[in-house]
Design a protein around this motif. Sequence first.
Motif, short mmCIF file in Angstrom:
data_model
loop_
_atom_site.label_atom_id
_atom_site.label_comp_id
_atom_site.label_asym_id
_atom_site.label_seq_id
_atom_site.Cartn_x
_atom_site.Cartn_y
_atom_site.Cartn_z
N ARG A 1 0.84 -1.19 0.00
CA ARG A 1 0.00 0.00 0.00
C ARG A 1 0.88 1.24 0.00
O ARG A 1 1.91 1.27 0.65
CB ARG A 1 -0.87 0.04 1.25
CG ARG A 1 -1.92 -1.00 1.32
CD ARG A 1 -2.67 -1.05 2.64
NE ARG A 1 -2.65 0.18 3.42
CZ ARG A 1 -3.71 0.68 4.06
NH1 ARG A 1 -4.86 0.06 4.01
NH2 ARG A 1 -3.61 1.78 4.77
N ARG B 1 0.23 5.45 0.56
CA ARG B 1 -0.71 6.50 0.93
C ARG B 1 0.05 7.82 0.88
O ARG B 1 1.20 7.91 1.33
CB ARG B 1 -1.27 6.28 2.34
CG ARG B 1 -2.02 4.98 2.52
CD ARG B 1 -3.34 4.99 1.74
NE ARG B 1 -4.12 3.77 1.94
CZ ARG B 1 -4.11 2.73 1.12
NH1 ARG B 1 -3.34 2.72 0.06
NH2 ARG B 1 -4.87 1.68 1.33
N TRP C 1 -4.21 7.17 -2.82
CA TRP C 1 -3.75 5.83 -2.42
C TRP C 1 -3.36 5.04 -3.64
O TRP C 1 -3.83 5.31 -4.75
CB TRP C 1 -4.82 5.08 -1.64
CG TRP C 1 -6.09 4.87 -2.45
CD1 TRP C 1 -7.17 5.71 -2.51
CD2 TRP C 1 -6.39 3.79 -3.35
NE1 TRP C 1 -8.12 5.21 -3.38
CE2 TRP C 1 -7.67 4.04 -3.90
CE3 TRP C 1 -5.70 2.64 -3.72
CZ2 TRP C 1 -8.27 3.17 -4.82
CZ3 TRP C 1 -6.31 1.77 -4.65
CH2 TRP C 1 -7.57 2.05 -5.17
N THR D 1 -2.62 0.70 -4.46
CA THR D 1 -2.42 -0.69 -4.06
C THR D 1 -1.55 -1.29 -5.16
O THR D 1 -1.96 -1.33 -6.33
CB THR D 1 -3.74 -1.46 -3.93
OG1 THR D 1 -4.53 -0.84 -2.91
CG2 THR D 1 -3.49 -2.92 -3.56
N ALA E 1 -8.40 9.54 -1.85
CA ALA E 1 -8.61 9.03 -0.50
C ALA E 1 -9.34 10.08 0.35
O ALA E 1 -9.32 11.27 0.04
CB ALA E 1 -7.27 8.68 0.15
N HIS F 1 -8.63 10.30 6.12
CA HIS F 1 -7.90 9.28 6.89
C HIS F 1 -6.99 8.42 6.00
O HIS F 1 -6.41 7.46 6.47
CB HIS F 1 -8.88 8.38 7.63
CG HIS F 1 -9.84 9.13 8.49
ND1 HIS F 1 -9.45 9.82 9.63
CD2 HIS F 1 -11.16 9.36 8.36
CE1 HIS F 1 -10.50 10.42 10.16
NE2 HIS F 1 -11.55 10.16 9.40
N GLU G 1 -8.00 6.57 3.51
CA GLU G 1 -8.69 5.39 3.01
C GLU G 1 -9.34 5.70 1.66
O GLU G 1 -9.77 6.83 1.42
CB GLU G 1 -9.75 4.92 4.01
CG GLU G 1 -9.15 4.40 5.31
CD GLU G 1 -8.15 3.27 5.10
OE1 GLU G 1 -8.44 2.34 4.31
OE2 GLU G 1 -7.05 3.32 5.70
N ASP H 1 -11.56 6.61 -1.33
CA ASP H 1 -12.84 7.30 -1.50
C ASP H 1 -13.41 6.83 -2.83
O ASP H 1 -12.87 7.16 -3.88
CB ASP H 1 -12.62 8.80 -1.49
CG ASP H 1 -13.91 9.59 -1.66
OD1 ASP H 1 -14.96 8.99 -1.94
OD2 ASP H 1 -13.86 10.82 -1.50
#
Length: 172
Positions: free
Chosen positions: A61, A63, A77, A79, A96, A99, A101, A103
């Motif tokens: 990952r 970020r 982000w 992956t 993202a 946080h 994560e 979106d």
Amino acid sequence: MPVIDVHKDVEALALTFVAEFDASVEQVWQVWEDPRRLERWWGPPEWPATFVEHELREGGRCRYYMTGPDGEKAAGWWTVTAVDAPRRLEFDDGFADEHGEPDPALGATHAVVTLEDVGGRTRMTTRSTFESAGQLEQMLAMGMEEGMRQAMGQIDGLLAGAARSGSDATRR
């Protein structure tokens, strides 16, 4: 300007950037592999990136957030789906939330980066594929093409600075 070609293929839902650099494949690979180098070019000059997580391995990952001229932050982000250092990198990419994560509002893209030697220079081809023609058009309307041109335009200076000093040049 290192970007020598941009090709939009609506039928294939793809946007491809081709850039060339006066550096070896291994040196250009480092601008992806080293998060401190990556954050010096990922994003247009007025929106520098900060990588808070960077695992460049299959399943890894990444970020990051970019900070605009007025302090506004935009998070993203990755992956990582495949790594064949120093020749190929594949990752899913998206926006993202605060946080870090994913979106789902704008969907995700899939990027494939290939590096190849062309007469002592390196050709970097970056192909992003989209979930739909609407997503591709939306990203283009948001300035993706110009932003990527500007971002990739910073790599020459980064490579030249590293060659002069034998290490990283000063952070922009």
